[in-house]
Design a protein around this motif. Structure first.
Motif, mmCIF file in Angstrom:
data_model
loop_
_atom_site.group_PDB
_atom_site.id
_atom_site.type_symbol
_atom_site.label_atom_id
_atom_site.label_comp_id
_atom_site.label_asym_id
_atom_site.label_seq_id
_atom_site.Cartn_x
_atom_site.Cartn_y
_atom_site.Cartn_z
ATOM 1 N N SER A 1 0.836 -1.210 0.000
ATOM 2 C CA SER A 1 0.000 0.000 0.000
ATOM 3 C C SER A 1 0.872 1.262 0.000
ATOM 4 O O SER A 1 0.512 2.276 -0.613
ATOM 5 N N ASP B 1 1.939 1.560 -3.525
ATOM 6 C CA ASP B 1 0.796 2.016 -4.315
ATOM 7 C C ASP B 1 0.525 3.508 -4.091
ATOM 8 O O ASP B 1 0.206 4.250 -5.027
ATOM 9 N N GLY B 2 0.661 3.936 -2.829
ATOM 10 C CA GLY B 2 0.473 5.364 -2.510
ATOM 11 C C GLY B 2 1.510 6.225 -3.203
ATOM 12 O O GLY B 2 1.207 7.306 -3.726
ATOM 13 N N ARG B 3 2.756 5.718 -3.203
ATOM 14 C CA ARG B 3 3.838 6.456 -3.868
ATOM 15 C C ARG B 3 3.581 6.510 -5.372
ATOM 16 O O ARG B 3 3.774 7.547 -6.010
ATOM 17 N N ILE B 4 3.111 5.392 -5.948
ATOM 18 C CA ILE B 4 2.786 5.358 -7.381
ATOM 19 C C ILE B 4 1.670 6.340 -7.697
ATOM 20 O O ILE B 4 1.732 7.083 -8.685
ATOM 21 N N ASP B 5 0.619 6.367 -6.861
ATOM 22 C CA ASP B 5 -0.495 7.303 -7.074
ATOM 23 C C ASP B 5 -0.014 8.752 -6.993
ATOM 24 O O ASP B 5 -0.432 9.609 -7.786
ATOM 25 N N LYS B 6 0.859 9.010 -6.023
ATOM 26 C CA LYS B 6 1.392 10.360 -5.862
ATOM 27 C C LYS B 6 2.192 10.763 -7.100
ATOM 28 O O LYS B 6 2.042 11.886 -7.619
ATOM 29 N N LYS C 1 1.806 9.523 -10.139
ATOM 30 C CA LYS C 1 0.840 9.673 -11.230
ATOM 31 C C LYS C 1 0.158 11.044 -11.166
ATOM 32 O O LYS C 1 -0.046 11.713 -12.177
ATOM 33 N N ASN C 2 -0.222 11.435 -9.939
ATOM 34 C CA ASN C 2 -0.858 12.750 -9.758
ATOM 35 C C ASN C 2 0.093 13.891 -10.145
ATOM 36 O O ASN C 2 -0.313 14.867 -10.775
ATOM 37 N N GLU C 3 1.363 13.745 -9.747
ATOM 38 C CA GLU C 3 2.339 14.777 -10.098
ATOM 39 C C GLU C 3 2.548 14.842 -11.604
ATOM 40 O O GLU C 3 2.655 15.934 -12.175
#
Length: 159
Positions: A29, A32-37, A39-41
């Motif tokens: 997780s 995954d959080g780092r990946i989402d961050k 992606k958002n950036e």
């Protein structure tokens, strides 16, 4: 029991303990959080890039419009300057023509006056010469009166 076996057994126990406490899900997780961050950036960077390109295109359009407007203003200023130049040239030509005409009229009047003065001087000289000749050739009181009357009539005719 070999030392390698004990290390391998310790490692397996360690991995099982980590699995029991759910470290692998927490690690997943976190990733995954780092990946989402990230992606958002990346999405934000992409949005900012698109916005910057739109802004750049807007400025390019405004620059082109300003250049076109500046060219129009320059063309209009040149046309106005040319019109003013032509008008000034026309005024100068009219002024020169007027002054030339005035000078020619003054010259003509001066010539006419000079001719009249020369004629008057010639007439006066001729009258005096005639008077002198006639007075010299006419003898007696009647002759002098006749000569004076003739001179007066000639003077009246000439003036």
């Amino acid at each position: 029991m070999d030392a390698e076996f004990i290390v391998a057994l310790g490692f397996v126990i360690f991995v099982l303990v980590l699995g029991y406490f759910g470290v692998h899900t927490k690690l997943g997780s976190a990733l995954d959080g780092r990946i989402d961050k990230i992606k958002n950036e990346l999405a934000e960077a992409s949005r900012l890039r698109a916005e910057a390109q739109a802004l750049m295109q807007s400025f390019a359009a405004k620059t082109a419009e300003a250049e076109a407007q500046a060219a129009s203003i320059v063309a209009q200023a040149k046309a106005e300057a040319e019109a003013m130049s032509k008008e000034a040239q026309t005024r100068i030509e009219e002024y020169v023509a007027r002054r030339t005409k005035q000078a020619e009229e003054k010259i003509a009047m001066a010539e006419a006056q000079a001719a009249a003065d020369v004629r008057a001087a010639a007439v006066d000289a001729a009258i005096k010469a005639s008077e002198h000749v006639l007075k010299g050739s006419a003898a007696g009181p009647d002759g002098a009166a006749f000569v004076d009357q003739g001179i007066a009539s000639v003077k009246a005719l000439m003036n």
